[in-house]
Every structure is written in C-alpha cells, then in structure tokens.
Design an enzyme around this catalytic site. Sequence first.
Site, PDB file in Angstrom:
ATOM      1  N   ILE A  14       0.844  -1.209   0.000  1.00 32.91           N
ATOM      2  CA  ILE A  14       0.000   0.000   0.000  1.00 32.91           C
ATOM      3  C   ILE A  14       0.872   1.249   0.000  1.00 32.91           C
ATOM      4  CG2 ILE A  14      -1.826   1.253   1.220  1.00 32.91           C
ATOM      5  CD1 ILE A  14      -2.647  -1.447   2.490  1.00 32.91           C
ATOM      6  N   LEU A  83       2.678   3.807   7.638  1.00 29.20           N
ATOM      7  CA  LEU A  83       2.165   2.504   7.177  1.00 29.20           C
ATOM      8  C   LEU A  83       3.054   1.336   7.566  1.00 29.20           C
ATOM      9  CD1 LEU A  83       1.743   4.584   4.343  1.00 29.20           C
ATOM     10  CD2 LEU A  83       0.135   2.718   4.019  1.00 29.20           C
ATOM     11  N   THR A 135      -6.053  -1.115  10.383  1.00 28.87           N
ATOM     12  CA  THR A 135      -6.841  -2.144   9.696  1.00 28.87           C
ATOM     13  C   THR A 135      -8.193  -2.361  10.371  1.00 28.87           C
ATOM     14  OG1 THR A 135      -6.898  -4.544   9.336  1.00 28.87           O
ATOM     15  CG2 THR A 135      -5.506  -3.794  11.119  1.00 28.87           C
ATOM     16  N   ASP A 136      -9.144  -2.881   9.607  1.00 34.02           N
ATOM     17  CA  ASP A 136     -10.451  -3.213  10.198  1.00 34.02           C
ATOM     18  C   ASP A 136     -10.345  -4.432  11.121  1.00 34.02           C
ATOM     19  OD1 ASP A 136     -10.045  -5.153   8.243  1.00 34.02           O
ATOM     20  OD2 ASP A 136     -12.015  -4.920   7.306  1.00 34.02           O
ATOM     21  N   GLU A 137      -9.220  -5.163  11.036  1.00 38.28           N
ATOM     22  CA  GLU A 137      -9.101  -6.407  11.820  1.00 38.28           C
ATOM     23  C   GLU A 137      -9.071  -6.136  13.325  1.00 38.28           C
ATOM     24  OE1 GLU A 137      -6.442  -9.309  10.106  1.00 38.28           O
ATOM     25  OE2 GLU A 137      -6.688  -8.443   8.117  1.00 38.28           O
ATOM     26  N   TYR A 183      -1.364 -10.292  14.896  1.00 45.65           N
ATOM     27  CA  TYR A 183      -1.275  -9.124  14.000  1.00 45.65           C
ATOM     28  C   TYR A 183      -2.281  -8.053  14.420  1.00 45.65           C
ATOM     29  CZ  TYR A 183      -2.523  -6.252   9.925  1.00 45.65           C
ATOM     30  OH  TYR A 183      -2.826  -5.200   9.112  1.00 45.65           O
ATOM     31  N   SER A 184      -3.557  -8.438  14.541  1.00 43.37           N
ATOM     32  CA  SER A 184      -4.560  -7.408  14.832  1.00 43.37           C
ATOM     33  C   SER A 184      -4.414  -6.882  16.259  1.00 43.37           C
ATOM     34  CB  SER A 184      -5.976  -7.910  14.553  1.00 43.37           C
ATOM     35  OG  SER A 184      -6.235  -9.123  15.215  1.00 43.37           O
ATOM     36  N   LYS A 187      -1.730  -4.274  15.989  1.00 44.38           N
ATOM     37  CA  LYS A 187      -2.247  -3.056  15.337  1.00 44.38           C
ATOM     38  C   LYS A 187      -3.184  -2.315  16.299  1.00 44.38           C
ATOM     39  CE  LYS A 187      -1.775  -1.684  11.625  1.00 44.38           C
ATOM     40  NZ  LYS A 187      -0.755  -0.790  11.025  1.00 44.38           N
ATOM     41  N   PRO A 238      -4.339 -23.346  -1.847  1.00 40.79           N
ATOM     42  CA  PRO A 238      -4.675 -23.807  -0.483  1.00 40.79           C
ATOM     43  C   PRO A 238      -5.754 -22.940   0.163  1.00 40.79           C
ATOM     44  CG  PRO A 238      -2.613 -22.562  -0.480  1.00 40.79           C
ATOM     45  CD  PRO A 238      -3.094 -22.574  -1.891  1.00 40.79           C
ATOM     46  N   ASP A 313      -7.760 -25.151   8.541  1.00 43.62           N
ATOM     47  CA  ASP A 313      -8.097 -23.738   8.717  1.00 43.62           C
ATOM     48  C   ASP A 313      -7.003 -22.991   9.486  1.00 43.62           C
ATOM     49  OD1 ASP A 313      -9.625 -21.510   8.409  1.00 43.62           O
ATOM     50  OD2 ASP A 313     -11.345 -22.222   9.585  1.00 43.62           O
ATOM     51  N   ARG A 314      -6.925 -21.695   9.249  1.00 44.35           N
ATOM     52  CA  ARG A 314      -6.032 -20.822  10.024  1.00 44.35           C
ATOM     53  C   ARG A 314      -6.513 -20.787  11.476  1.00 44.35           C
ATOM     54  NH1 ARG A 314      -5.971 -14.742   7.861  1.00 44.35           N
ATOM     55  NH2 ARG A 314      -4.176 -15.347   6.615  1.00 44.35           N
TER      56      ARG A 314
HETATM   57  P1  NAD Z   1       3.413  -4.715   3.505  1.00 46.73           P
HETATM   58  O1  NAD Z   1       3.770  -5.856   4.398  1.00 46.73           O
HETATM   59  O2  NAD Z   1       3.259  -4.950   2.046  1.00 46.73           O
HETATM   60  O3  NAD Z   1       4.512  -3.549   3.671  1.00 46.73           O
HETATM   61  C1  NAD Z   1       5.024  -3.165   4.906  1.00 46.73           C
HETATM   62  C2  NAD Z   1       6.235  -2.275   4.659  1.00 46.73           C
HETATM   63  O4  NAD Z   1       6.740  -1.856   5.929  1.00 46.73           O
HETATM   64  C3  NAD Z   1       7.394  -2.989   3.932  1.00 46.73           C
HETATM   65  O5  NAD Z   1       7.911  -2.157   2.925  1.00 46.73           O
HETATM   66  C4  NAD Z   1       8.425  -3.223   5.034  1.00 46.73           C
HETATM   67  O6  NAD Z   1       9.751  -3.231   4.560  1.00 46.73           O
HETATM   68  C5  NAD Z   1       8.151  -2.021   5.940  1.00 46.73           C
HETATM   69  N1  NAD Z   1       8.580  -2.271   7.321  1.00 46.73           N
HETATM   70  C6  NAD Z   1       8.297  -3.349   8.095  1.00 46.73           C
HETATM   71  N2  NAD Z   1       8.912  -3.237   9.287  1.00 46.73           N
HETATM   72  C7  NAD Z   1       9.582  -2.059   9.270  1.00 46.73           C
HETATM   73  C8  NAD Z   1      10.398  -1.374  10.213  1.00 46.73           C
HETATM   74  N3  NAD Z   1      10.649  -1.892  11.418  1.00 46.73           N
HETATM   75  N4  NAD Z   1      10.907  -0.172   9.872  1.00 46.73           N
HETATM   76  C9  NAD Z   1      10.658   0.359   8.652  1.00 46.73           C
HETATM   77  N5  NAD Z   1       9.917  -0.248   7.719  1.00 46.73           N
HETATM   78  C10 NAD Z   1       9.379  -1.441   8.020  1.00 46.73           C
HETATM   79  O7  NAD Z   1       2.094  -4.094   4.142  1.00 46.73           O
HETATM   80  P2  NAD Z   1       0.810  -3.440   3.432  1.00 46.73           P
HETATM   81  O8  NAD Z   1      -0.135  -4.511   3.081  1.00 46.73           O
HETATM   82  O9  NAD Z   1       1.258  -2.465   2.409  1.00 46.73           O
HETATM   83  O10 NAD Z   1       0.193  -2.654   4.680  1.00 46.73           O
HETATM   84  C11 NAD Z   1       0.638  -1.336   4.998  1.00 46.73           C
HETATM   85  C12 NAD Z   1      -0.119  -0.839   6.208  1.00 46.73           C
HETATM   86  O11 NAD Z   1      -1.518  -0.843   5.937  1.00 46.73           O
HETATM   87  C13 NAD Z   1       0.092  -1.695   7.450  1.00 46.73           C
HETATM   88  O12 NAD Z   1       0.187  -0.830   8.562  1.00 46.73           O
HETATM   89  C14 NAD Z   1      -1.171  -2.545   7.519  1.00 46.73           C
HETATM   90  O13 NAD Z   1      -1.471  -2.883   8.854  1.00 46.73           O
HETATM   91  C15 NAD Z   1      -2.195  -1.592   6.929  1.00 46.73           C
HETATM   92  N6  NAD Z   1      -3.343  -2.237   6.262  1.00 46.73           N
HETATM   93  C16 NAD Z   1      -3.135  -3.193   5.305  1.00 46.73           C
HETATM   94  C17 NAD Z   1      -4.241  -3.758   4.646  1.00 46.73           C
HETATM   95  C18 NAD Z   1      -4.066  -4.785   3.556  1.00 46.73           C
HETATM   96  O14 NAD Z   1      -5.063  -5.333   3.079  1.00 46.73           O
HETATM   97  N7  NAD Z   1      -2.861  -5.049   3.089  1.00 46.73           N
HETATM   98  C19 NAD Z   1      -5.534  -3.343   4.984  1.00 46.73           C
HETATM   99  C20 NAD Z   1      -5.694  -2.359   5.978  1.00 46.73           C
HETATM  100  C21 NAD Z   1      -4.595  -1.811   6.598  1.00 46.73           C
HETATM  101  P1  TYD Z   2      -5.027 -12.665   3.573  1.00 43.88           P
HETATM  102  O1  TYD Z   2      -4.779 -12.208   2.180  1.00 43.88           O
HETATM  103  O2  TYD Z   2      -3.905 -13.330   4.320  1.00 43.88           O
HETATM  104  O3  TYD Z   2      -5.595 -11.411   4.376  1.00 43.88           O
HETATM  105  P2  TYD Z   2      -6.261 -11.325   5.877  1.00 43.88           P
HETATM  106  O4  TYD Z   2      -5.919 -12.558   6.613  1.00 43.88           O
HETATM  107  O5  TYD Z   2      -5.582 -10.128   6.450  1.00 43.88           O
HETATM  108  O6  TYD Z   2      -7.722 -11.126   5.656  1.00 43.88           O
HETATM  109  O7  TYD Z   2      -6.233 -13.692   3.563  1.00 43.88           O
HETATM  110  C1  TYD Z   2      -7.507 -13.336   3.022  1.00 43.88           C
HETATM  111  C2  TYD Z   2      -8.452 -14.499   3.298  1.00 43.88           C
HETATM  112  O8  TYD Z   2      -8.023 -15.627   2.518  1.00 43.88           O
HETATM  113  C3  TYD Z   2      -8.448 -14.950   4.734  1.00 43.88           C
HETATM  114  O9  TYD Z   2      -9.776 -15.330   5.105  1.00 43.88           O
HETATM  115  C4  TYD Z   2      -7.543 -16.165   4.750  1.00 43.88           C
HETATM  116  C5  TYD Z   2      -7.743 -16.755   3.357  1.00 43.88           C
HETATM  117  N1  TYD Z   2      -6.559 -17.432   2.790  1.00 43.88           N
HETATM  118  C6  TYD Z   2      -6.680 -18.757   2.297  1.00 43.88           C
HETATM  119  O10 TYD Z   2      -7.763 -19.357   2.333  1.00 43.88           O
HETATM  120  N2  TYD Z   2      -5.565 -19.353   1.779  1.00 43.88           N
HETATM  121  C7  TYD Z   2      -4.356 -18.717   1.717  1.00 43.88           C
HETATM  122  O11 TYD Z   2      -3.360 -19.329   1.250  1.00 43.88           O
HETATM  123  C8  TYD Z   2      -4.255 -17.366   2.198  1.00 43.88           C
HETATM  124  C9  TYD Z   2      -2.950 -16.635   2.158  1.00 43.88           C
HETATM  125  C10 TYD Z   2      -5.398 -16.765   2.721  1.00 43.88           C
END
Ligand code: NAD
Ligand code: TYD
Length: 377
Positions: A14, A83, A135-137, A183-184, A187, A238, A313-314
């Site tokens: 992001i 982020l 995050t919404d989580e 994780y959540s 956050k 998977p 399942d996770r």
């Molecule tokens: P990502 O894992 O793709 O990227 C995370 C980035 O942070 C990477 O570039 C990594 O190198 C950097 N990073 C990690 N630890 C670090 C540290 N100690 N110092 C400096 N940089 C560091 O994550 P993303 O999916 O782009 O998510 C970005 C943000 O948005 C996160 O805070 C996440 O919680 C939030 N978010 C993500 C989603 C989603 O669906 N991906 C949804 C809602 C919120």
């Molecule tokens: P993910 O992309 O890991 O996002 P989040 O856990 O933050 O929602 O997973 C999205 C959904 O897909 C989640 O319900 C877990 C499921 N999932 C699978 O079923 N198989 C997989 O290999 C992965 C990575 C996720």
Amino acid sequence: MKRSIIITGGAGFIGSHVVRLFVNKYPEYRILCLDSLTYAGNLANLKDIEDKPNFRFVKMDICDFDSVLALMQEEKVDGVIHLAAESHVDRSIKDPFTFAKTNVLGTLSMLQAARLWWESLPEKYEGKRFYHISTDEVYGALEMTHPEGVKPPFSTRASSDHHLAYGEVFFTEDMKYQPHSPYSAAKASSDHFVRAFHDTYGLPTIVTNCSNNYGPYQFPEKLIPLFINNIRHRKPLPVYGKGENVRDWLYVEDHARAIDVIFHKGKVAETYNIGGFNEWKNIDVIKVLINTVDRLLGRPEGADIDLITFVTDRAGHDLRYAIDSRKLQKELGWEPSLQFEEGIEKTVRWYLDNQEWMDNVTSGDYQKYYDEMYKGR
Ligand code: NAD
Ligand code: TYD
C-alpha cells in the site's frame, strides 16, 4: 518545498501506491520514503518514481528512535503517514514477537520522535499531522447472520453487481476493539498509542481502519497475488477451512486516494473507516480469480477449478469483516472509483504482465535492488 512528509513502509504494497500518488500529485512536497526493507519491502515497487526530484528513499528502521528523530530534524518534517508494519496474519501466528516490536514499539518510536521534534518548534503542532494507517481487523470478527447473503443495505462504486451482505452488523468507528490474531492485537495496541499521544500531548493525530486491499505490488503471500500466480503456474490453491470466510475488498489505489483526502482534509483526533461495501466469501473470490486468469491466458474459463485444495483452517480465523465507510463518504466526499470485477481484471492483468516482478519476489532477487541501485547515493 511546501511540505516535508515521511511515509513509512513506502516500499511495501500500500505504501508504494501512497508514495507514487503523493510524489506525482504534489511536486511541491518533499516525500521521504522511510522503510527498513524487510522481506515485504521492495524498491522495484517505486522504480517509476525513484528519480523524481521531490522523492528521497531512506533505509531506516522505525524502531531506531534516534535516527528517526534526526531525520525529522534534518528534513524539517511536518507530516507523517505511518504505514510500516508487519502485515501478514499467518506470520504473526508463527512469530508474534516481531509483530509486537515493529507494530507497537515502532509506532511508539515514530510518535515520540514526531512529538519531540514538533514540540521543539516555536509554532509547535500548528500545521502538523501524524496519520496512522490501521486495519479493520482490530474490531475482531463479525457474525454471519445471513450465510446465503442478502441484498446489502448500502453500496458504493466498489460493490460488485453480484454483491451480497452476509450479516446486518458492519464495523463502525465507535465499535469496541476485539482483536483475535497477534497481527490485529499489535495493530490495535498501536492505534491506542496513537490516540493516547493525542489525548496526553495534543499530538495532531488521525487513525484510519481499512478493509482488505488488493492490486499491483502485493507480496504473494496474501490471498489474491498468491492465487493468481498459482493459477498461472497450475499449482494447488490452499483454501483455508471451507472458504466460507468473508472479506471486504478495496482496490489499493482507492485506499491511496482516501489517504490523500484524509491527510489533507480529515479532522484531527478523528477515526475514519475505509471500505467499499464489497463483501465476498473467499471461495467466490477464488472462482472469479480462476475465471479471470484462465480467460486472460486463453484457457477455457474455469479450466483450473480443480486446483482448489481445502486445507486446515487458520488458527483463530476471523469469520467476517465488513466496513461501514459512510462517515468518510459523507464528511469528506471520498468514493471508490472501481467496481470489484474491474479491479480484479486490472490486477490479474498487472500480475500476468509483470511476471519478472513476481519472479524476482519469489526468487528473493528483489532484495539485491537496494545494494545495486541505492547504496552510496
Ligand atoms: P506490507 O507488508 O506490504 O509492507 C510493509 C512495509 O513496511 C514494507 O515495505 C516493510 O519493509 C516495511 N517495514 C516493516 N517493518 C519495518 C520497520 N521496522 N521499519 C521500517 N519499515 C518497516 O504491508 P501493506 O499490506 O502495504 O500494509 C501497509 C499498512 O496498511 C500496514 O500498517 C497494515 O497494517 C495496513 N493495512 C493493510 C491492509 C491490507 O489489506 N494489506 C488493509 C488495511 C490496513
Ligand atoms: P489474507 O490475504 O492473508 O488477508 P487477511 O488474513 O488479512 O484477511 O487472507 C484473506 C483471506 O483468505 C483470509 O480469510 C484467509 C484466506 N486465505 C486462504 O484461504 N488461503 C491462503 O493461502 C491465504 C494466504 C489466505
């Protein structure tokens, strides 16, 4: 430069879209991408803007408080968009300590550095902003009171024509935090620290909580890029449990646009939920992915359906996420720009057209990019 803004995690999924948007849209801003380049950070995500005069990449760990403070002083930073985080639930189950360190202590380090730097200035917090991306989580899991789905009470441009809601309750900004995964939980803890810095020191903070993002440059450990790549190479998919879990999907550029609007127009101390009213069961997303990849590769649609493999399942797998983003829409006028099917088509095309990016990520070669391109700059 009119503003000097640190965007942490800007080499991630992001973050790279946010950095790109800000660098291109605001040539009068200095954009400092601060990232420690963990496995999730990839400078190839920023290749198209790395030579822009208003862009600087800084390899730095957010937990390194002294260096962060020195950077803020050197660059006279007046805005932070935070982020950087560990972001993958499955990794947090295996290694919760790293998540607590980066997401909680790292956020605290960013907050404390911004506070000390801004408090040292004559104008103090005037014109400053600390924007934390969450995050919404953190709200936990919603019940699935309508497992077959019903016509949703709200919709946006992101909502698919086939869109259903799987329950009556949606995440609103005033909802209680009930995180389930490490994780959540991490956050959630970082969100509490951000709000505490506002309430205790007056730091001008904003928090947003967004639903699941998808789009280009996402690390292929997350559902959508992993499955696109596996379908392409005819590898098993998977699916955790029965694939019944529901996620609310938003195209990543729409999240970046929301971040732009909120950074500039959002009210200090407020929380905004970001989402597109676009709930999908995982199994239905996976079927759309299979059909789209097959079609774009010239295979009969659905030819790869047998790749679906149900696996254990996770642990603690949240059943349903669904965001109510009406506050953001009403107060700041943001709306998603893409319908889910359009976004998925764009996303699949991007991964198929950028096989080299995917190969570099899966082989680990992307981690050499910093040494080749940046060291000694
Ligand atoms: P990502 O894992 O793709 O990227 C995370 C980035 O942070 C990477 O570039 C990594 O190198 C950097 N990073 C990690 N630890 C670090 C540290 N100690 N110092 C400096 N940089 C560091 O994550 P993303 O999916 O782009 O998510 C970005 C943000 O948005 C996160 O805070 C996440 O919680 C939030 N978010 C993500 C989603 C989603 O669906 N991906 C949804 C809602 C919120
Ligand atoms: P993910 O992309 O890991 O996002 P989040 O856990 O933050 O929602 O997973 C999205 C959904 O897909 C989640 O319900 C877990 C499921 N999932 C699978 O079923 N198989 C997989 O290999 C992965 C990575 C996720």
